[in-house]
Design a protein around this motif. Sequence first.
Motif, PDB file in Angstrom:
ATOM      1  N   LYS A  19       0.822  -1.206   0.000  1.00  0.00           N
ATOM      2  CA  LYS A  19       0.000   0.000   0.000  1.00  0.00           C
ATOM      3  C   LYS A  19       0.861   1.263   0.000  1.00  0.00           C
ATOM      4  O   LYS A  19       0.597   2.200  -0.739  1.00  0.00           O
ATOM      5  CB  LYS A  19      -0.911  -0.024   1.229  1.00  0.00           C
ATOM      6  CG  LYS A  19      -1.911   1.070   1.279  1.00  0.00           C
ATOM      7  CD  LYS A  19      -2.822   0.892   2.465  1.00  0.00           C
ATOM      8  CE  LYS A  19      -3.916   1.913   2.454  1.00  0.00           C
ATOM      9  NZ  LYS A  19      -4.866   1.729   3.526  1.00  0.00           N
ATOM     10  N   TYR A  22       2.561   1.883  -3.540  1.00  0.00           N
ATOM     11  CA  TYR A  22       1.732   2.421  -4.620  1.00  0.00           C
ATOM     12  C   TYR A  22       1.219   3.806  -4.273  1.00  0.00           C
ATOM     13  O   TYR A  22       0.977   4.612  -5.161  1.00  0.00           O
ATOM     14  CB  TYR A  22       0.631   1.459  -5.078  1.00  0.00           C
ATOM     15  CG  TYR A  22      -0.545   1.190  -4.175  1.00  0.00           C
ATOM     16  CD1 TYR A  22      -1.506   2.153  -3.929  1.00  0.00           C
ATOM     17  CD2 TYR A  22      -0.720  -0.062  -3.608  1.00  0.00           C
ATOM     18  CE1 TYR A  22      -2.600   1.892  -3.132  1.00  0.00           C
ATOM     19  CE2 TYR A  22      -1.822  -0.336  -2.809  1.00  0.00           C
ATOM     20  CZ  TYR A  22      -2.750   0.640  -2.577  1.00  0.00           C
ATOM     21  OH  TYR A  22      -3.837   0.377  -1.784  1.00  0.00           O
ATOM     22  N   ARG A  23       1.093   4.123  -3.007  1.00  0.00           N
ATOM     23  CA  ARG A  23       0.719   5.490  -2.630  1.00  0.00           C
ATOM     24  C   ARG A  23       1.834   6.453  -3.017  1.00  0.00           C
ATOM     25  O   ARG A  23       1.576   7.514  -3.580  1.00  0.00           O
ATOM     26  CB  ARG A  23       0.424   5.584  -1.136  1.00  0.00           C
ATOM     27  CG  ARG A  23      -0.047   6.977  -0.726  1.00  0.00           C
ATOM     28  CD  ARG A  23      -0.421   7.042   0.751  1.00  0.00           C
ATOM     29  NE  ARG A  23      -1.139   8.252   1.054  1.00  0.00           N
ATOM     30  CZ  ARG A  23      -0.567   9.442   1.274  1.00  0.00           C
ATOM     31  NH1 ARG A  23       0.742   9.553   1.235  1.00  0.00           N
ATOM     32  NH2 ARG A  23      -1.304  10.500   1.523  1.00  0.00           N
ATOM     33  N   ALA A  26       1.770   6.862  -6.704  1.00  0.00           N
ATOM     34  CA  ALA A  26       0.634   7.691  -7.119  1.00  0.00           C
ATOM     35  C   ALA A  26       0.908   9.163  -6.832  1.00  0.00           C
ATOM     36  O   ALA A  26       0.564  10.030  -7.647  1.00  0.00           O
ATOM     37  CB  ALA A  26      -0.636   7.233  -6.411  1.00  0.00           C
ATOM     38  N   VAL A  51      -5.237   6.947  -1.952  1.00  0.00           N
ATOM     39  CA  VAL A  51      -5.276   6.347  -3.289  1.00  0.00           C
ATOM     40  C   VAL A  51      -6.512   5.473  -3.384  1.00  0.00           C
ATOM     41  O   VAL A  51      -6.720   4.574  -2.578  1.00  0.00           O
ATOM     42  CB  VAL A  51      -4.016   5.506  -3.561  1.00  0.00           C
ATOM     43  CG1 VAL A  51      -4.100   4.856  -4.931  1.00  0.00           C
ATOM     44  CG2 VAL A  51      -2.770   6.356  -3.453  1.00  0.00           C
ATOM     45  N   HIS A  52      -7.336   5.762  -4.375  1.00  0.00           N
ATOM     46  CA  HIS A  52      -8.535   4.955  -4.623  1.00  0.00           C
ATOM     47  C   HIS A  52      -8.325   4.164  -5.900  1.00  0.00           C
ATOM     48  O   HIS A  52      -7.870   4.702  -6.909  1.00  0.00           O
ATOM     49  CB  HIS A  52      -9.757   5.871  -4.771  1.00  0.00           C
ATOM     50  CG  HIS A  52     -10.985   5.150  -5.188  1.00  0.00           C
ATOM     51  ND1 HIS A  52     -11.619   4.232  -4.382  1.00  0.00           N
ATOM     52  CD2 HIS A  52     -11.698   5.191  -6.332  1.00  0.00           C
ATOM     53  CE1 HIS A  52     -12.671   3.758  -5.008  1.00  0.00           C
ATOM     54  NE2 HIS A  52     -12.739   4.317  -6.206  1.00  0.00           N
ATOM     55  N   HIS A  53      -8.631   2.875  -5.856  1.00  0.00           N
ATOM     56  CA  HIS A  53      -8.561   2.031  -7.054  1.00  0.00           C
ATOM     57  C   HIS A  53      -9.893   2.145  -7.788  1.00  0.00           C
ATOM     58  O   HIS A  53     -10.928   1.786  -7.233  1.00  0.00           O
ATOM     59  CB  HIS A  53      -8.267   0.582  -6.667  1.00  0.00           C
ATOM     60  CG  HIS A  53      -6.895   0.379  -6.145  1.00  0.00           C
ATOM     61  ND1 HIS A  53      -6.567   0.607  -4.837  1.00  0.00           N
ATOM     62  CD2 HIS A  53      -5.760  -0.010  -6.775  1.00  0.00           C
ATOM     63  CE1 HIS A  53      -5.277   0.355  -4.679  1.00  0.00           C
ATOM     64  NE2 HIS A  53      -4.766  -0.016  -5.832  1.00  0.00           N
ATOM     65  N   TYR A  58      -7.686  -3.667  -5.182  1.00  0.00           N
ATOM     66  CA  TYR A  58      -6.445  -3.102  -4.647  1.00  0.00           C
ATOM     67  C   TYR A  58      -5.203  -3.824  -5.167  1.00  0.00           C
ATOM     68  O   TYR A  58      -4.094  -3.332  -5.019  1.00  0.00           O
ATOM     69  CB  TYR A  58      -6.470  -3.117  -3.113  1.00  0.00           C
ATOM     70  CG  TYR A  58      -6.324  -4.488  -2.506  1.00  0.00           C
ATOM     71  CD1 TYR A  58      -5.086  -4.958  -2.113  1.00  0.00           C
ATOM     72  CD2 TYR A  58      -7.418  -5.307  -2.323  1.00  0.00           C
ATOM     73  CE1 TYR A  58      -4.950  -6.220  -1.558  1.00  0.00           C
ATOM     74  CE2 TYR A  58      -7.303  -6.555  -1.772  1.00  0.00           C
ATOM     75  CZ  TYR A  58      -6.054  -7.016  -1.390  1.00  0.00           C
ATOM     76  OH  TYR A  58      -5.927  -8.262  -0.848  1.00  0.00           O
ATOM     77  N   ASN A  61      -2.501  -2.702  -9.816  1.00  0.00           N
ATOM     78  CA  ASN A  61      -1.643  -1.526  -9.691  1.00  0.00           C
ATOM     79  C   ASN A  61      -0.750  -1.369 -10.915  1.00  0.00           C
ATOM     80  O   ASN A  61       0.433  -1.670 -10.880  1.00  0.00           O
ATOM     81  CB  ASN A  61      -0.779  -1.640  -8.432  1.00  0.00           C
ATOM     82  CG  ASN A  61      -1.606  -1.622  -7.184  1.00  0.00           C
ATOM     83  OD1 ASN A  61      -2.406  -0.723  -6.989  1.00  0.00           O
ATOM     84  ND2 ASN A  61      -1.455  -2.621  -6.333  1.00  0.00           N
ATOM     85  N   GLY A  65      -0.388   4.026 -13.321  1.00  0.00           N
ATOM     86  CA  GLY A  65      -1.353   4.578 -12.379  1.00  0.00           C
ATOM     87  C   GLY A  65      -2.746   4.756 -12.956  1.00  0.00           C
ATOM     88  O   GLY A  65      -3.572   5.468 -12.387  1.00  0.00           O
ATOM     89  N   ASN A  67      -5.266   2.939 -12.902  1.00  0.00           N
ATOM     90  CA  ASN A  67      -6.346   2.434 -12.046  1.00  0.00           C
ATOM     91  C   ASN A  67      -6.467   3.229 -10.746  1.00  0.00           C
ATOM     92  O   ASN A  67      -7.264   2.895  -9.892  1.00  0.00           O
ATOM     93  CB  ASN A  67      -6.121   0.944 -11.739  1.00  0.00           C
ATOM     94  CG  ASN A  67      -7.297   0.333 -11.026  1.00  0.00           C
ATOM     95  OD1 ASN A  67      -8.444   0.639 -11.329  1.00  0.00           O
ATOM     96  ND2 ASN A  67      -7.030  -0.504 -10.042  1.00  0.00           N
ATOM     97  N   TRP A  68      -5.666   4.244 -10.597  1.00  0.00           N
ATOM     98  CA  TRP A  68      -5.658   5.019  -9.360  1.00  0.00           C
ATOM     99  C   TRP A  68      -6.260   6.398  -9.573  1.00  0.00           C
ATOM    100  O   TRP A  68      -6.167   6.984 -10.647  1.00  0.00           O
ATOM    101  CB  TRP A  68      -4.241   5.244  -8.850  1.00  0.00           C
ATOM    102  CG  TRP A  68      -3.443   4.033  -8.578  1.00  0.00           C
ATOM    103  CD1 TRP A  68      -3.899   2.819  -8.169  1.00  0.00           C
ATOM    104  CD2 TRP A  68      -2.026   3.921  -8.700  1.00  0.00           C
ATOM    105  NE1 TRP A  68      -2.844   1.960  -8.019  1.00  0.00           N
ATOM    106  CE2 TRP A  68      -1.689   2.605  -8.330  1.00  0.00           C
ATOM    107  CE3 TRP A  68      -1.018   4.782  -9.062  1.00  0.00           C
ATOM    108  CZ2 TRP A  68      -0.374   2.147  -8.323  1.00  0.00           C
ATOM    109  CZ3 TRP A  68       0.285   4.336  -9.057  1.00  0.00           C
ATOM    110  CH2 TRP A  68       0.598   3.026  -8.684  1.00  0.00           C
TER     111      TRP A  68
END
Length: 122
Positions: A19, A22-23, A26, A51-53, A58, A61, A65, A67-68
């Motif tokens: 998490k 990927y944050r 993003a 970060v929202h998918h 989740y 990824n 990005g 999907n974010w």
Amino acid sequence: MTPCVFNLWLYGRINRMKKIEYREQALKILPWVCAKCGRDFPGKKLRELTVHHKDHNYMNNPPDGSNWELLCIYCHDNEHSRLLDAEWLPAQDPDSEKKPTATHTPFADLQNLLRKSGENKG
């Protein structure tokens, strides 16, 4: 390593990112603005940006990005609440099958009653 194999390796590595990773990714590639309400998050307020998918998976990824989206904690909570609320709502629209709620029309014959009343007085 050929470019194709490298891309697959890179995608697999990023797809398994934690998490925090990927944050961080993003935050590097997306503007620090909530995608829903448009609020800006500079400095210390950045911790309120999540970060929202988009597909709600989740584990999805992609390195670009796609999907974010960055959402503030309030909009992110609202987004997931709407999904939960939708599970409880009826599948069909109740407004499309509206029927008259009252079957009795008390003033339907009022004009005739008033006319008869006026004739009896005169």
